[in-house]
Each structure stands twice: as C-alpha cells, then as structure tokens.
Design a protein around this motif. Structure first.
Motif, mmCIF file in Angstrom:
data_model
loop_
_atom_site.group_PDB
_atom_site.id
_atom_site.type_symbol
_atom_site.label_atom_id
_atom_site.label_comp_id
_atom_site.label_asym_id
_atom_site.label_seq_id
_atom_site.Cartn_x
_atom_site.Cartn_y
_atom_site.Cartn_z
ATOM 1 N N LEU A 163 -7.836 1.690 -10.169
ATOM 2 C CA LEU A 163 -8.474 1.653 -8.856
ATOM 3 C C LEU A 163 -9.878 2.249 -8.904
ATOM 4 O O LEU A 163 -10.801 1.735 -8.254
ATOM 5 N N VAL A 172 -12.550 -4.594 -5.736
ATOM 6 C CA VAL A 172 -11.209 -4.426 -5.197
ATOM 7 C C VAL A 172 -10.817 -5.676 -4.413
ATOM 8 O O VAL A 172 -11.672 -6.361 -3.844
ATOM 9 N N SER A 176 -4.729 -4.119 -1.120
ATOM 10 C CA SER A 176 -4.318 -3.224 -2.208
ATOM 11 C C SER A 176 -3.142 -2.372 -1.749
ATOM 12 O O SER A 176 -3.225 -1.710 -0.701
#
Length: 275
Positions: A163, A172, A176
């Motif tokens: 991450l 990203v 998530s």
C-alpha cells in the motif's frame, strides 16, 4: 455517470441523512479505502484513552452510531462486507469458501479497479490458512473461490506493505480493502497478550496508515476512508454494535449518523457514481 459500487452508497447515505450535515450532492469517489478492525464494541472504542487516533478522527468525519455486525464470529462478518450476505458460512474455519457475486464482480463489470491489502500475507494471492500473524479467516477476498481460483484476480490480493508504494506512486485502485494482522487489528492473539498492548499497537497502526492515506496525492474530493469493525462483544444486531467512521477530504466534520446500518448495508446500500 455509471454506478460504481453499492458499498459506496453508505458514504452518501450517511452524510446526506445526518442531521448536522448541510445538503450536498453525491460526489464521485475514485479511491475508497475500507479498513477493518476487530472485536470492539462501540463503548469500548469511543472515549477510550488507549485509542486516541480513532477518537481524534471522529472529529474529522462522520460517525455511525447505530452500526452493527450481523453475526458472530469474525469470518462471516468479513464475507458479508464484500458479498452482502454471510453466504451461509459459519464459524472461523478458513477452509470454508463461497461462490457468487461480490463487490469485485460489480467493480470488474464496470472496468473499475480493486485490490486487497492484507498484513502478513506471505505473497500475492497466497491461499495459506495462517502465516505468522496473518489469518485467512479475515481475508474475504480469498475466501471467495471465484477470486482465489482466478490467478489474475488472486494476484490483486497483496501483502499490506504494498500500500505504501502504491500510494507513493499514485496507483491505488478505485476500491481498497485493508486488513491488519492479528496484533494490529485490536483483537490480538497469544503473541500480543493484553488488551492495553493490543490497543496501543492497533492505534499506532491506524495512525500510520490513516496519515499515509490522508496526506497522499489521491486524498482529494471524492476519496473516502471507512474504518469499521467486524463485530462487537454484544449481541445487538446479531453481531454487536460497533463504531464505523467515514472520512472524506471534503465532507462535513463531527457528523453523527443515527440510521441503523450493518455489515450488509455496507455492501448493499445505494450506489455511487464515477464519470
């Protein structure tokens, strides 16, 4: 405009329905993070001096006061968060699996991206039941046999540490799912004895990653961080009343959401749109 994800409806539903919030229109949400913590009831979190980060974040976002898990123990609550159902799973046996539509199915149908970040996962797509402080019972993405059996999809379930690199690179995904390991999820196990120690570890973890997300380049109007718990230690709603917090860079601060919602609502309430 195209529908993104029923999960994200909770964001607009909660903020629009809160008495303190001014009317607002639904916003695009290109980056949604859902962080799942463990086994703390509402009154064990709110006002707890051992959890200063969560309580500080409450002042910056919208707090759902009537959010509950749907059952006990952990595993079926995690499944409900992505499937809108416990899929008839019971107990914490990580050998269980399920098939059927999930948030991933909906995202993929709209050509939107997703990833699961699992702390302690030995490698992307690993189907091991346990590894160090990682437990598959807390990984609903790989409990889905549809995802686990598809190498391309399984590869999107990665060790948590990725991450940081993804945030730094601005890559990203749209959605998530963030799951800490057994010593950072506020539940703990025999290697991290004592609630006080576990709460300190969990709070430090939350501070680190909430800060990374909320100071990254992707934290701009439309993004959101939802922090919730799998279950509480009471029976309200079937899985116990737990705090759930919604943070956005442009939403109202200090909002209280009083609508009864639960793990199923998080997966099935409303919709959110992207251009």
């Amino acid at each position: 405009m195209s529908t993104l994800l029923p999960l994200l409806g909770l964001l607009s539903l909660g903020l629009l329905s809160a008495a303190q919030a001014a009317p607002m229109s639904a916003q695009p949400a290109p980056h949604i993070f859902v962080l799942i913590l463990e086994n703390h009831s509402y009154d064990q979190v709110i006002g707890n001096p051992s959890l200063p980060t969560f309580n500080a974040l409450v002042k910056r976002g919208a707090l759902a006061r009537q959010y509950t898990g749907v059952t006990h123990p952990s595993l079926p609550n995690y499944v409900a968060l992505i499937a809108g159902s416990t899929m008839k799973l019971e107990g914490d046996n990580p050998a269980q699996s399920f098939t059927g539509n999930t948030l991933v199915t909906q995202l993929s149908a709209k050509n939107l991206t997703w990833k699961g970040y699992m702390q302690g996962l030995p490698q992307a797509g690993s189907t091991v039941y346990f590894s160090g402080l990682y437990g598959k019972k807390h990984n609903p993405l790989l409990l889905s046999s549809d995802i686990a059996s598809d190498p391309q999809q399984a590869a999107k379930v990665v060790p948590f540490e990725q991450l940081a690199a993804d945030l730094d690179a601005g890559r990203v995904p749209n959605f998530s799912l963030l799951v800490p390991d057994l010593c950072h999820d506020l539940h703990g196990d025999l290697r991290c004895l004592g609630r006080a120690k576990v709460e300190r570890l969990g709070d430090a973890f939350l501070k680190t990653w909430a800060t990374k997300i909320m100071t990254s380049a992707i934290w701009k109007p439309g993004a959101a961080l939802i922090i919730t718990f799998d279950e509480g230690e009471d029976e309200q709603g079937g899985g116990g009343r737990v705090p759930t917090l919604i943070l956005t860079p442009d939403g109202p601060a200090g909002v209280v959401i009083r609508i009864p919602i639960n793990s199923l609502s998080l997966a099935t309430s409303g919709s959110l749109s992207t251009p």
